[in-house]
Motif scaffolding. Structure first.
Motif, mmCIF file in Angstrom:
data_model
loop_
_atom_site.group_PDB
_atom_site.id
_atom_site.type_symbol
_atom_site.label_atom_id
_atom_site.label_comp_id
_atom_site.label_asym_id
_atom_site.label_seq_id
_atom_site.Cartn_x
_atom_site.Cartn_y
_atom_site.Cartn_z
ATOM 1 N N UNK A 289 0.833 -1.202 0.000
ATOM 2 C CA UNK A 289 0.000 0.000 0.000
ATOM 3 C C UNK A 289 0.868 1.251 0.000
ATOM 4 N N UNK A 290 1.925 1.237 0.776
ATOM 5 C CA UNK A 290 2.816 2.390 0.844
ATOM 6 C C UNK A 290 3.467 2.632 -0.513
ATOM 7 N N UNK A 291 3.936 1.558 -1.162
ATOM 8 C CA UNK A 291 4.561 1.707 -2.481
ATOM 9 C C UNK A 291 3.548 2.243 -3.490
ATOM 10 N N UNK A 292 2.329 1.725 -3.466
ATOM 11 C CA UNK A 292 1.295 2.198 -4.392
ATOM 12 C C UNK A 292 0.985 3.676 -4.176
ATOM 13 N N UNK A 293 0.899 4.093 -2.933
ATOM 14 C CA UNK A 293 0.619 5.496 -2.631
ATOM 15 C C UNK A 293 1.779 6.383 -3.089
ATOM 16 N N UNK A 294 2.999 5.912 -2.914
ATOM 17 C CA UNK A 294 4.145 6.686 -3.388
ATOM 18 C C UNK A 294 4.119 6.822 -4.902
ATOM 19 N N UNK B 146 1.416 6.806 -6.798
ATOM 20 C CA UNK B 146 0.350 7.746 -7.135
ATOM 21 C C UNK B 146 0.731 9.183 -6.770
ATOM 22 N N UNK B 147 1.463 9.346 -5.689
ATOM 23 C CA UNK B 147 1.898 10.691 -5.290
ATOM 24 C C UNK B 147 2.909 11.258 -6.275
ATOM 25 N N UNK B 148 3.544 10.408 -7.059
ATOM 26 C CA UNK B 148 4.526 10.901 -8.030
ATOM 27 C C UNK B 148 3.859 11.714 -9.140
ATOM 28 N N UNK B 149 2.550 11.579 -9.316
ATOM 29 C CA UNK B 149 1.846 12.428 -10.275
ATOM 30 C C UNK B 149 1.883 13.887 -9.822
ATOM 31 N N UNK B 150 1.978 14.108 -8.508
ATOM 32 C CA UNK B 150 2.010 15.460 -7.970
ATOM 33 C C UNK B 150 3.447 15.914 -7.712
ATOM 34 N N UNK B 151 4.234 15.033 -7.080
ATOM 35 C CA UNK B 151 5.576 15.439 -6.657
ATOM 36 C C UNK B 151 6.642 15.156 -7.713
ATOM 37 N N UNK B 152 6.485 14.089 -8.451
ATOM 38 C CA UNK B 152 7.463 13.718 -9.462
ATOM 39 C C UNK B 152 8.608 12.877 -8.946
ATOM 40 N N UNK B 153 8.835 12.813 -7.656
ATOM 41 C CA UNK B 153 9.998 12.106 -7.116
ATOM 42 C C UNK B 153 9.620 10.891 -6.265
ATOM 43 N N UNK B 154 8.422 10.838 -5.739
ATOM 44 C CA UNK B 154 8.069 9.762 -4.809
ATOM 45 C C UNK B 154 8.023 8.395 -5.486
ATOM 46 N N UNK B 155 7.874 8.371 -6.809
ATOM 47 C CA UNK B 155 7.926 7.092 -7.520
ATOM 48 C C UNK B 155 9.282 6.431 -7.378
ATOM 49 N N UNK B 156 10.343 7.245 -7.347
ATOM 50 C CA UNK B 156 11.692 6.702 -7.141
ATOM 51 C C UNK B 156 11.843 6.111 -5.746
ATOM 52 N N UNK C 273 10.229 -0.928 -2.858
ATOM 53 C CA UNK C 273 9.714 -2.195 -3.395
ATOM 54 C C UNK C 273 10.847 -3.200 -3.588
ATOM 55 N N UNK C 274 11.982 -2.744 -4.096
ATOM 56 C CA UNK C 274 13.118 -3.656 -4.276
ATOM 57 C C UNK C 274 13.683 -4.115 -2.932
ATOM 58 N N UNK C 275 13.757 -3.217 -1.958
ATOM 59 C CA UNK C 275 14.277 -3.583 -0.637
ATOM 60 C C UNK C 275 13.335 -4.556 0.061
ATOM 61 N N UNK C 276 12.049 -4.242 0.041
ATOM 62 C CA UNK C 276 11.076 -5.064 0.753
ATOM 63 C C UNK C 276 10.780 -6.374 0.036
ATOM 64 N N UNK C 277 11.082 -6.465 -1.231
ATOM 65 C CA UNK C 277 10.787 -7.695 -1.975
ATOM 66 C C UNK C 277 11.531 -8.884 -1.374
ATOM 67 N N UNK C 278 12.734 -8.664 -0.894
ATOM 68 C CA UNK C 278 13.518 -9.750 -0.309
ATOM 69 C C UNK C 278 13.013 -10.208 1.039
ATOM 70 N N UNK C 279 12.242 -9.388 1.712
ATOM 71 C CA UNK C 279 11.770 -9.733 3.054
ATOM 72 C C UNK C 279 10.542 -10.618 3.040
ATOM 73 N N UNK C 280 9.567 -10.324 2.199
ATOM 74 C CA UNK C 280 8.332 -11.113 2.069
ATOM 75 C C UNK C 280 7.755 -11.527 3.413
#
Length: 142
Positions: A41-46, A48-58, A64-71
């Motif tokens: 949810x946090x990644x998805x919100x970031x 979507x927020x990149x449409x406004x801020x432009x940087x939160x997608x990064x 997402x890459x960091x948390x993918x290993x944790x599962x």
């Protein structure tokens, strides 16, 4: 002695310290009724927020890459795969659209890429709120 034990059990029931019945302890946890700020949810919100801020997608793709290993939970793995693919395909499509902007075709691609990116982010957000896995995280469709 038996009288003391029954009196003690009566006190537990009255004080609410009685352990829950076995049936209640075996039930899986139910999804919360309110907003669940889980990691997908946090990644998805970031995203979507990149449409406004432009940087939160990064920030979202790094998380997402960091948390993918944790599962932490099984259903999250499909969300990470889905969200990572969403970001990188949108990024590559943006590069192609930029190059094709020279001949004005790319200008038509930018809104399509933005809609695709937004819909996929919302789809993941909705499934993550229900703690459901993404049905086909490898697809490029929705």
């Amino acid at each position: 002695m038996a009288d003391d034990r029954s009196n003690l059990e009566g006190d537990r029931v009255r004080l609410g310290t009685q352990p829950p019945p076995v049936e209640e302890r075996r039930r899986p946890p139910q999804p919360s009724q309110g907003f669940d700020a889980n990691r997908p949810t946090i990644v998805s919100i970031l995203y979507l927020a990149s449409f406004v801020t432009g940087i939160t997608g990064l920030i979202g793709i790094v998380l997402a890459h960091v948390w993918q290993g944790e599962n932490d939970e099984e259903w999250m793995a499909s969300h990470y795969s889905y969200l990572i693919r969403t970001f990188w395909y949108a990024f590559l499509a943006g590069i192609v659209a930029t190059l094709l902007s020279i001949v004005f075709i790319g200008l038509l691609m930018f809104p399509i890429i933005a809609i695709w990116f937004g819909v996929r982010s919302v789809m993941s957000l909705m499934k993550a709120q229900r703690r459901e896995p993404m049905p086909d995280p490898q697809t490029l469709l929705f």
